[in-house]
Scaffold this active site. Structure first.
Site, mmCIF file in Angstrom:
data_model
loop_
_atom_site.group_PDB
_atom_site.id
_atom_site.type_symbol
_atom_site.label_atom_id
_atom_site.label_comp_id
_atom_site.label_asym_id
_atom_site.label_seq_id
_atom_site.Cartn_x
_atom_site.Cartn_y
_atom_site.Cartn_z
ATOM 1 N N HIS A 180 8.884 -36.970 19.531
ATOM 2 C CA HIS A 180 8.235 -35.947 20.374
ATOM 3 C C HIS A 180 8.515 -36.273 21.848
ATOM 4 C CE1 HIS A 180 5.593 -33.016 21.913
ATOM 5 N NE2 HIS A 180 4.510 -33.236 21.190
ATOM 6 N N ALA A 182 8.525 -33.746 24.213
ATOM 7 C CA ALA A 182 8.283 -32.421 24.794
ATOM 8 C C ALA A 182 6.861 -32.324 25.324
ATOM 9 C CB ALA A 182 8.518 -31.362 23.718
ATOM 10 N N TYR A 185 4.014 -35.025 27.189
ATOM 11 C CA TYR A 185 3.523 -36.314 26.698
ATOM 12 C C TYR A 185 4.432 -37.453 27.201
ATOM 13 C CZ TYR A 185 0.403 -33.246 24.277
ATOM 14 O OH TYR A 185 -0.546 -32.289 24.030
ATOM 15 N N GLY A 302 8.139 -18.430 20.393
ATOM 16 C CA GLY A 302 8.021 -16.979 20.449
ATOM 17 C C GLY A 302 8.845 -16.222 19.418
ATOM 18 N N GLY A 323 5.768 -21.670 14.820
ATOM 19 C CA GLY A 323 4.500 -22.359 14.988
ATOM 20 C C GLY A 323 3.341 -21.492 14.531
HETATM 21 C C1 LIG Z 1 -2.322 -25.142 17.514
HETATM 22 C C2 LIG Z 1 -1.033 -25.665 18.084
HETATM 23 C C3 LIG Z 1 -0.763 -27.020 18.003
HETATM 24 C C4 LIG Z 1 0.454 -27.519 18.471
HETATM 25 N N1 LIG Z 1 0.738 -28.862 18.328
HETATM 26 C C5 LIG Z 1 1.963 -29.342 18.632
HETATM 27 C C6 LIG Z 1 2.335 -30.676 18.319
HETATM 28 O O1 LIG Z 1 1.580 -31.449 17.733
HETATM 29 N N2 LIG Z 1 3.583 -31.089 18.671
HETATM 30 C C7 LIG Z 1 4.459 -30.255 19.311
HETATM 31 O O2 LIG Z 1 5.593 -30.678 19.603
HETATM 32 N N3 LIG Z 1 4.143 -28.978 19.582
HETATM 33 C C8 LIG Z 1 2.937 -28.500 19.255
HETATM 34 N N4 LIG Z 1 2.641 -27.180 19.474
HETATM 35 C C9 LIG Z 1 3.693 -26.261 19.965
HETATM 36 C C10 LIG Z 1 4.378 -25.561 18.777
HETATM 37 O O3 LIG Z 1 5.082 -26.473 17.988
HETATM 38 C C11 LIG Z 1 5.359 -24.479 19.285
HETATM 39 O O4 LIG Z 1 6.291 -25.082 20.156
HETATM 40 C C12 LIG Z 1 4.650 -23.341 19.995
HETATM 41 O O5 LIG Z 1 3.548 -22.864 19.238
HETATM 42 C C13 LIG Z 1 5.622 -22.171 20.230
HETATM 43 O O6 LIG Z 1 6.148 -21.699 19.000
HETATM 44 P P1 LIG Z 1 5.608 -20.355 18.295
HETATM 45 O O7 LIG Z 1 5.811 -19.249 19.301
HETATM 46 O O8 LIG Z 1 6.473 -20.179 17.080
HETATM 47 O O9 LIG Z 1 4.155 -20.552 17.984
HETATM 48 C C14 LIG Z 1 1.400 -26.652 19.070
HETATM 49 C C15 LIG Z 1 1.100 -25.295 19.182
HETATM 50 C C16 LIG Z 1 -0.086 -24.800 18.683
HETATM 51 C C17 LIG Z 1 -0.350 -23.316 18.769
#
Ligand SMILES: Cc1cc2nc3c(=O)[nH]c(=O)nc-3n(C[C@H](O)[C@H](O)[C@H](O)COP(=O)(O)O)c2cc1C
Length: 367
Positions: A180, A182, A185, A302, A323
């Site tokens: 990780h 990104a 962190y 997205g 996500g």
């Molecule tokens: C509830 C939630 C928890 C997340 N936890 C993490 C995480 O633990 N590690 C990470 O790299 N990104 C995390 N993200 C970011 C998601 O992996 C993703 O990059 C983000 O939701 C955008 O993708 P999407 O548009 O498909 O939702 C989290 C996002 C959400 C909504």
């Protein structure tokens, strides 16, 4: 029903010599704060197994590499024998459905507070600059404790924590790990110039800011083999006060450098969605990095079915991580296949601790 020809997301992809995927719909890492006391729980086995399909690939929520790595309550860890043992049934439940699962290994750095640190000490970071309070999804203000800037001679021990976590992940049965790097962190705190104010060999030039990330990659690849290591980057994000004055240069440098280390995939997050003629579209700005990197590419941020299919069809990416859509639709690949409507996600239960509500109770299609 959509035919597979019109559904590039449902075509196979060989990720590595030992890992062939039957489709390209990846579960993005999603922190859910239901690993009580940092120990994976039986309901996590249910949750991940719900999202597992034969030939699919799941990425776990961010998982702490050490007792200084945590920044929130009830996020899982993978540094103790008890945690490793508790991950095993989760991994087994996913494997029983025929899917692969990588563990996202993580250090929160300064996105933490005294209460999460051993002995109530200061969180560690690239910098002594703190993170400003952030608004959480439920409207609460989250505050962080002032960090302590790591000394150069402390850094090898943190690199080694990532190496040990990767070994523990393999011992727990995971198919690999995602480093990780990104979303603000620890690794990103070193990468970006808003949060790296060092003037030693870990700061200043791009090469120096990327040194810590590369040392982690190197240690983890040596420990478990590049075929089992992916990395996640969000060069364009500004989450947790981490942004860079030249995200393009940073992304290009990392994507090129990673080729020397043999990691199996690069997982990158798009810049924020843009509005075009009143519609939200994925900006699709990652092509230069996909072209620079020789391994597999996962795009995220997205995407929906239409944008995902287009991105694979155009050769813009190999795989797409979902996500929020996958969070709310445990059978997302099936729903795409049959063109079904999607459940809506409820952001108010993203991080609540109930083992069922908003977690394992999203409905499957009635078929
Ligand atoms: C509830 C939630 C928890 C997340 N936890 C993490 C995480 O633990 N590690 C990470 O790299 N990104 C995390 N993200 C970011 C998601 O992996 C993703 O990059 C983000 O939701 C955008 O993708 P999407 O548009 O498909 O939702 C989290 C996002 C959400 C909504």
């Amino acid at each position: 029903m959509e035919s597979k020809e019109s559904m590039p997301l449902l075509t196979p992809h060989k990720l590595s010599p030992s890992l062939s995927l039957s489709h390209r719909i990846i579960l993005a890492p999603l922190t859910r704060k239901r690993a009580y006391g940092n120990i994976p729980q039986p309901h996590q086995a249910t949750y991940y197994a719900q999202r597992a399909t034969a030939g699919g690939l799941l990425l776990t929520e961010a998982t702490g590499v050490s007792d200084t790595a945590q920044g929130y309550h009830d996020t899982p860890g993978i540094w103790t024998a008890e945690q490793v043992d508790a991950w095993r049934p989760v991994v087994d439940a996913v494997h029983a459905k025929g899917a692969a699962i990588f563990c996202q290994i993580w250090h929160a750095g300064r996105v933490s507070a005294f209460e999460f640190q051993p002995g109530g000490k200061a969180p560690v970071s690239s910098t002594a600059k703190g993170v400003s309070p952030q608004m959480s999804v439920d409207g609460r203000l989250e505050e962080f404790s002032p960090p302590r800037k790591l000394e150069v001679d402390e850094i090898p021990a943190i690199v080694d924590d990532f190496r040990k976590a990767a070994r523990n992940a393999i011992d727990a049965g995971f198919d690999g790990v995602e480093i990780h790097s990104a979303y603000g962190y620890l690794i990103e705190q070193f990468l970006k110039d808003s949060s790296n104010d060092r003037n030693d060999e870990y700061g200043g030039t791009l090469e120096n800011r990327c040194r810590f990330a590369m040392e982690v990659v190197d240690a983890v690849v040596k420990e478990i083999g590049g075929d089992r290591v992916g990395i996640r980057l969000s060069p364009f994000a500004d989450y947790m006060d981490c942004h860079d004055s030249d995200p393009h240069a940073l992304a290009l440098y990392m994507s090129t450098k990673l080729n020397d280390h043999g990691v199996v995939y690069l997982h990158m997050i798009e810049p924020r969605m843009a509005m075009v003629e009143g519609r939200r579209v994925v900006p699709k700005r990652l092509l230069p990095y996909r072209e620079a990197f020789k391994g597999a590419f996962i795009a995220n941020g997205g995407y929906d079915m239409e944008e995902g299919n287009k991105a694979v069809d155009e050769g813009y990416t190999d795989l797409v991580a979902f996500g929020r859509l996958f969070l709310a639709n445990p059978d997302l690949p099936r729903r795409f296949e049959v063109g079904a409507e999607l459940n809506k996600y409820d952001r108010m239960t993203f991080y609540t601790s109930d083992p069922v509500v908003g977690y394992t109770d999203y409905q499957f299609l009635l078929e």
